[in-house]
Scaffold this motif. Sequence first.
Motif, PDB file in Angstrom:
ATOM      1  N   VAL A 256       0.776  -1.311  -0.178  1.00 64.58           N
ATOM      2  CA  VAL A 256      -0.141   0.021  -0.139  1.00 64.58           C
ATOM      3  C   VAL A 256       0.773   1.248  -0.048  1.00 64.58           C
ATOM      4  CG1 VAL A 256      -1.827   1.415   1.379  1.00 64.58           C
ATOM      5  CG2 VAL A 256      -2.022  -1.114   0.898  1.00 64.58           C
ATOM      6  N   PRO A 257       1.733   1.524   0.939  1.00 70.03           N
ATOM      7  CA  PRO A 257       2.649   2.737   0.918  1.00 70.03           C
ATOM      8  C   PRO A 257       3.699   2.401  -0.338  1.00 70.03           C
ATOM      9  CG  PRO A 257       3.289   1.324   2.770  1.00 70.03           C
ATOM     10  CD  PRO A 257       2.031   0.607   2.180  1.00 70.03           C
ATOM     11  N   VAL A 258       3.887   1.568  -0.825  1.00 69.83           N
ATOM     12  CA  VAL A 258       4.620   1.516  -2.156  1.00 69.83           C
ATOM     13  C   VAL A 258       3.786   2.139  -3.228  1.00 69.83           C
ATOM     14  CG1 VAL A 258       5.832  -0.051  -3.875  1.00 69.83           C
ATOM     15  CG2 VAL A 258       6.018  -0.540  -1.439  1.00 69.83           C
ATOM     16  N   LEU A 259       2.734   1.482  -3.492  1.00 70.27           N
ATOM     17  CA  LEU A 259       1.379   2.358  -4.323  1.00 70.27           C
ATOM     18  C   LEU A 259       1.518   3.746  -4.238  1.00 70.27           C
ATOM     19  CD1 LEU A 259      -1.038  -0.663  -4.807  1.00 70.27           C
ATOM     20  CD2 LEU A 259       0.568   0.176  -6.492  1.00 70.27           C
ATOM     21  N   ILE A 260       1.244   3.988  -2.862  1.00 68.53           N
ATOM     22  CA  ILE A 260       1.062   5.545  -2.703  1.00 68.53           C
ATOM     23  C   ILE A 260       2.132   6.468  -3.072  1.00 68.53           C
ATOM     24  CG2 ILE A 260       0.777   7.383  -0.950  1.00 68.53           C
ATOM     25  CD1 ILE A 260      -1.039   5.244   0.741  1.00 68.53           C
ATOM     26  N   MET A 261       3.502   5.840  -2.689  1.00 68.09           N
ATOM     27  CA  MET A 261       4.511   6.536  -2.990  1.00 68.09           C
ATOM     28  C   MET A 261       5.060   6.552  -4.797  1.00 68.09           C
ATOM     29  SD  MET A 261       5.868   8.066  -0.752  1.00 68.09           S
ATOM     30  CE  MET A 261       7.212   8.827  -1.753  1.00 68.09           C
ATOM     31  N   LEU A 262       4.499   5.592  -5.404  1.00 65.92           N
ATOM     32  CA  LEU A 262       4.684   5.745  -7.064  1.00 65.92           C
ATOM     33  C   LEU A 262       3.465   6.563  -7.508  1.00 65.92           C
ATOM     34  CD1 LEU A 262       4.670   1.636  -7.672  1.00 65.92           C
ATOM     35  CD2 LEU A 262       6.615   3.375  -7.959  1.00 65.92           C
ATOM     36  N   VAL A 263       2.145   6.584  -6.931  1.00 66.29           N
ATOM     37  CA  VAL A 263       1.475   7.546  -7.416  1.00 66.29           C
ATOM     38  C   VAL A 263       1.880   8.995  -7.300  1.00 66.29           C
ATOM     39  CG1 VAL A 263      -0.762   8.419  -7.098  1.00 66.29           C
ATOM     40  CG2 VAL A 263      -0.638   6.310  -7.034  1.00 66.29           C
ATOM     41  N   TYR A 264       2.468   9.283  -6.054  1.00 61.76           N
ATOM     42  CA  TYR A 264       2.965  10.505  -5.766  1.00 61.76           C
ATOM     43  C   TYR A 264       4.170  10.939  -6.651  1.00 61.76           C
ATOM     44  CZ  TYR A 264       4.738  14.158  -2.410  1.00 61.76           C
ATOM     45  OH  TYR A 264       5.250  15.439  -1.964  1.00 61.76           O
ATOM     46  N   LEU A 265       5.035   9.965  -6.580  1.00 63.85           N
ATOM     47  CA  LEU A 265       6.293  10.397  -7.588  1.00 63.85           C
ATOM     48  C   LEU A 265       5.768  10.596  -9.101  1.00 63.85           C
ATOM     49  CD1 LEU A 265       8.862   7.730  -6.278  1.00 63.85           C
ATOM     50  CD2 LEU A 265       8.911  10.174  -6.170  1.00 63.85           C
ATOM     51  N   ALA A 266       4.620   9.855  -9.493  1.00 66.93           N
ATOM     52  CA  ALA A 266       4.329  10.043 -10.840  1.00 66.93           C
ATOM     53  C   ALA A 266       3.638  11.460 -11.019  1.00 66.93           C
ATOM     54  CB  ALA A 266       3.230   8.831 -11.217  1.00 66.93           C
TER      55      ALA A 266
END
Lengths: 277, 401
Positions: A256-266
């Motif tokens: 979940v945090p990995v996904l959130i960070m990927l979205v954030y970075l995108a």
Amino acid sequence: MRRRLATFLHRHARVRLSLLLSAPLAWLGLAYLGALAALLVTAFWSTDTFTGNLIRTFTWANFEDLVTGEVYRTIALRSLGVAAAVTLIDLVVAFPMAFAMAKLASPRAQRWLVIAVLTPLWASYLVKAYAWRVLLSADGLLGWGYGLGATILTLSYLWLPYMILPIYAGLERLPNSLLDAAGDLGARGWRTFRTVVWPLAFPAVVAGSIFTFSLSLGDYITVKIVGGRSQLIGNVVYDNIGAANNLPFAAAVATVPVLIMLVYLAAVRRTGALENL
Amino acid sequence: MRSIPRMAAAVAALALAAACGSTETAAPAAPAPGVSGFTPPKIDALASLGAGEGQVNLVAWAGYVEDGSTDPKVDWVTEFESSTGCQVNTKTAGTSDEMVNLMKTGEYDAVSASGDASLRLIAAGDVAPVNTSLIPNYADVFPGLKDKPWNSVGGVSYGVPHGRGANLLMWRTDTVNPAPDSWGVVFDPASPYKGKVTAYDSPIYIADAAVYLMSTKPELGIKNPYALDDTQFQAAVDLLKQQRTIIGEYWSDYTKEIQAFKSGDSVVGTTWQVIANLATAEKAPIEVTLPKEGATGWSDTWMVAAAAKHPNCAYRWLDWIISPKANAQVAEWFGEAPSNSKSCAETADPKHCDTFHATDEDYFSKVYYWTTPIPQCLDGRTDVTCKDYAEWTRAWTEIKG
């Protein structure tokens, strides 16, 4: 011999490059991406409750539980809120501080200020968290009590240097002449900030926010110390590994945090800020 | 007033207690003997004691095997080594899972297993039955600790009891009036201590709610707080969700609880005897009691590996660690009740056994030792499926919300 090797490397640019990059690539590939891949794979396994052994057969069960469980949605949103709040507070505190350090202080004072900002990083994370616990305790100096607010406050304190330093570095690169030019053209302070300083410092702000945001998103110790009865994503991961020995479910939660960070970075990438780092 | 070194020792002991306490809840265990009919692999116990092999490899909780390296005054290994010629090599494990995994490597001779690891080791054939006739000091172990579901199967002993303790109810005497004698004070939604109640931050705490329900809601029919079917489990979870509204904070770190009780952030909640002792030493106005409903607790066992390379030294160690003097030392260092009845005469603090209720079988008859819940109901019911520890963990996440 050495000479021949040098000649060989000089003529073969690709060999030279591969020798140079092999160590960092091995690190990135094996230690970093490899661990993430292992995490992702584990999330599709399950555990035998009798022996505690991993059952290595594919299952969606962990993600189903994660998506259908209302409590996990609440916790994920709460963690997101905490990370956003910490980032915002740090930004508000760090920007004036970094500006003063980069533009107002004398070179000598600048060095001391950098040291002052770095000093808290030398102390143990736990010591600082417990210091806040004492401060916030009912008979402490502040006495505000524990809870989500206390968690946000403590995390903001812990990660502040990670916000100040990138912004400071960014502002230092900003030529003073630009500020003078803005002033000469009649711009007041706020306008100069809005049209000159902020756009140029924005990549640095984004860099700082990546630190504070991701560090807050993964934290589980501070909330245990000053969070009262609240919990964040990190606690769910920790409880499932530490207490239940349920590595697969913990791995699923950790995505979940990995996904959130990927979205954030995108999202950050779309603003073009990463190119300016 | 305690001297500085003793305080340091107490703090270290607490750290150990905290470390172990939180991990004893770690792993899923095998069903209780005679409950779901698991038969341990046929392994023979050592028939007679031979010469020592010169060394022994132990897996232990921190604080259980001290050779003076932590504190020069805390040492019950050196004398063992010189008197038996068995060099002690210790591997400290942080969790029950780690213990089980280490024992599976076959590198170790003996282990100090908690109730949630011991049966798994027996069922997997990792540990052998223990021939207690080769362990002279076993005769002096409290009868209340012998032949228990977590250390014996079918009347065959698989280890020697190390020590035990109970989770107690602690309160601040200046704010909590009258003195509570029931867990009701931490479960009552209309509690006057709302926002200052504390609870143990682990899924195993669901068992504490179950113990309370055993006496307040007998119609649920809970016989064993670690064997809960759907209805019983839901009742415990609902009780804890309701309790959450009056909780100030959950604790899993002993320093956190001491500090919270000292400052008054917490005024009532569950605790361990060692925490109470240290809080009292720090002048916090607190008292503890074993509430009338009973309580949860722990009891550890020393076991010998089935593939032990140094069985003779392992047996000598088992005999040594439950010998009156060594058992008294480890019980005082760790902060628990010793297992040897003669240890009470050997403790540095003459009141240690009274403080920890070592001789009080009536006290321990109300203690439900930590066991890891499994689908096969531990109370012997075969018509229902009980909630296993993975489900307890998820429920705990939900309770905290």
